[in-house]
Design a protein around this motif. Structure first.
Motif, mmCIF file in Angstrom:
data_model
loop_
_atom_site.group_PDB
_atom_site.id
_atom_site.type_symbol
_atom_site.label_atom_id
_atom_site.label_comp_id
_atom_site.label_asym_id
_atom_site.label_seq_id
_atom_site.Cartn_x
_atom_site.Cartn_y
_atom_site.Cartn_z
ATOM 1 N N LYS A 57 0.837 -1.207 0.000
ATOM 2 C CA LYS A 57 0.000 0.000 0.000
ATOM 3 C C LYS A 57 0.870 1.254 0.000
ATOM 4 O O LYS A 57 0.606 2.204 -0.757
ATOM 5 N N GLU A 89 -1.004 -6.459 -2.454
ATOM 6 C CA GLU A 89 -1.926 -5.968 -1.433
ATOM 7 C C GLU A 89 -3.182 -6.838 -1.366
ATOM 8 O O GLU A 89 -3.644 -7.213 -0.272
ATOM 9 N N TYR A 146 -0.537 -3.696 -6.265
ATOM 10 C CA TYR A 146 -1.968 -3.900 -6.048
ATOM 11 C C TYR A 146 -2.283 -5.391 -5.876
ATOM 12 O O TYR A 146 -3.137 -5.759 -5.053
#
Length: 561
Positions: A257, A431, A428
């Motif tokens: 993040k 995450e 992404y």
């Protein structure tokens, strides 16, 4: 075989010994510069920092310009050698990268073990030199340079750890199956090198994280001018990779993040752009490497010994006639099954030629190929030239030539491309996986949000094939599929197979894998555990090795999907 690695690590140790000595010495009047003289030369520190990343691509480090071997590409070659050991990349004509695809001559006495060893420890040596010059408390003007060295040293050891350890961190923190490679730092002495055992996963990843802690601190506030050197966001991204490998999901999520800040996911138009697709940085690229017009890999051998030559298929056969992928019949293809699992509404499918085109007449083929390139006849030529294959299905157009029409007509322009090393899309996906391993519903939500940037019609649960391995959840399999498609050709495939302990499948009905090498493996193949070159074990008496890789020797029985 020349003992190249011992020379490299010995030089590292001697450099360290010279810089840390407490004895005042008088420099002799000789024609050879001492380490102190080199370090004190004007611009020496900045030059040493630049050297860390300037040789990642573009130069023939292993064999030199006279040979111009196609596997002497630096870091891009590492991408290819890793990815073709699995299933997602097909190598139809056996030539330069035969040995990694067919699993031959990869034992410790062959040059194919020496190549990664020479490259990675050479790069590590460059990092150690900078760290030595900066000292334990770098001067303000040297903080960023030292941070770059720590970040890149972590990057290199992270690759080595994943290539050489038999088991990932989560399955073996200590013990024989956990050992990867010896650690050589700025303080390693010549005597240490003779008795430097392979680090366990526990020790290696602690070392990597320690370097990344230093990089994170030293790179705070550093504003780079391009993505070809790491900044603090890259240190965060490397931490996300490390914690993902270690299955420390809270930290993997946290740093993935943090790494995303300031970057934007590529749009479908950017991903499939015919001029700029994966040949120059955009808002999604966090770290990359780039070719220069005067690089040896561009100037020698008609630029045929370069990344562009093997990954870019749009080169005019009537003007330059160059390029291993475009005109010499040696492209790397996408695995047919993986391609067929990509929905038609997913933009990434446009990066690979449809296998159905092979069933058309030539005029219809040219018309269909116009959906991929301004020059459909060139793409047809690339397929027809592919030795032992002769088809267009699966040809990749993810990596485009540089310079528009000028580059398509002239490989000295077209092959001067940039190559991604880290993109925000990976962050992404890390995450999402990390979140889902703590709270599956939250992970599914994040994964779905990402997937819809590629396919507005995406529905979770359609890409969770387990293959042989059922130890990973349907959710994690779905993340794996996204990573396979999103990061195809970017050097991640083998790492994910080892991390998730997957098998591989090349033999199935309709496969496009090369006959004779359609290997299936129900477990993670041992050949993905690279051997340490024999010269290291000859001189480093405490260094053990992995078994000499073996392969099935023939096509496996067809897997039933």
């Amino acid at each position: 075989m020349k003992n190249k690695i011992f020379t490299l690590v010995a030089a590292t140790a001697m450099l360290s010994a010279a810089n840390t000595s407490c004895i005042e010495e008088i420099d002799p009047q000789t024609s050879t510069a001492t380490v102190e003289q080199v370090a004190n030369a004007p611009g020496a520190f900045n030059n040493a920092v630049a050297a860390i990343t300037s040789t990642l691509c573009g130069e023939f480090i292993y064999d030199g310009n006279d040979n111009a071997d196609l596997y002497d590409l630096g870091l891009p070659a590492m991408y290819l050698t890793r990815d073709i050991m699995g299933q997602d990349i097909v190598y139809p004509y056996q030539n330069w990268y035969t040995y990694w695809y067919t699993i031959q001559y990869m034992g410790p006495s062959y040059r194919f073990s020496q190549i990664p060893w020479t490259y990675y420890y050479g790069w590590i040596k460059s990092c150690n030199e900078v760290i030595t010059m900066a000292g334990e408390t770098p001067a303000p003007e040297q903080r960023a340079g030292a941070g770059i060295a720590y970040a890149m040293r972590a990057y290199f050891y992270m690759d080595l750890a994943r290539m050489f350890a038999q088991k990932p961190y989560a399955l073996a923190k200590t013990g024989e199956a956990s050992v990867s490679v010896p650690i050589v730092t700025e303080s390693t002495t010549l005597a240490d090198l003779a008795h430097n055992p392979r680090a366990t996963n526990e020790d290696m990843w602690a070392f990597i994280l320690s370097d990344l802690d230093k990089a994170e601190t030293l790179l705070k506030g550093y504003e780079r001018t391009d993505v070809y050197t790491p900044d603090q966001s890259v240190a965060y991204g490397l931490k996300a990779r490390a914690y993902q490998w270690m299955e420390d999901w809270p930290n993997a999520e946290k740093y993935a993040k943090l790494a995303q800040e300031g970057y934007t996911i590529m749009t479908p138009a950017q991903y499939t752009d015919w001029n700029d697709g994966f040949n120059k940085p955009n808002g999604a690229w966090m770290l990359g490497m780039t070719y220069k017009a005067d690089d040896p890999q561009i100037l020698f051998n008609d630029a045929d010994s370069s990344w562009g030559s093997v990954m870019c298929i749009e080169i005019n056969p009537n003007v330059s006639g160059c390029g291993y992928a475009a005109n010499y019949g040696q492209p790397f293809l996408i695995d047919r099954h993986l391609y067929e699992t990509i929905p038609a509404t997913d933009c990434r499918k446009q990066c690979y030629v449809d296998f159905a085109i092979d069933n058309m007449g030539e005029d219809d083929q040219i018309a269909a190929l116009a959906a991929y390139s301004k020059h459909p006849t060139w793409i047809l030529n690339a397929g027809q030239s592919t030795k032992g294959y002769g088809k267009v299905g699966g040809l990749p157009l993810k990596f485009r030539t540089n310079g528009g029409e000028a580059g398509r007509d002239n490989q000295y322009i077209g092959f001067v491309v940039a190559v991604p090393m880290m993109r925000v899309e990976e962050m992404y996906l890390i995450e999402a996986e990390a979140a889902g391993m703590q709270d599956e519903a939250r992970g599914i939500q994040l994964l779905t949000e990402f997937a819809k940037t590629r396919d507005a019609n995406y529905t979770y649960g359609t890409h969770n094939e387990a293959y042989y391995n059922t130890s990973t959840s349907a959710f994690q399999n779905e993340v794996w599929w996204q990573r396979r498609v999103e990061l195809w050709g970017e050097g991640m495939a083998t790492f994910d197979i080892k991390r998730l302990q997957k098998g591989i499948i090349r033999s199935y009905a309709g496969t496009n894998h090369t006959d004779g090498y359609r290997y299936n493996s129900e477990t993670t193949p041992e050949w993905m555990n690279l051997c340490i070159v024999q010269t290291e074990t000859n001189y480093n008496y405490d260094c053990t090795n992995n078994p000499d890789p073996a392969h099935p020797g023939k096509n496996s029985a067809e897997y039933k999907w």
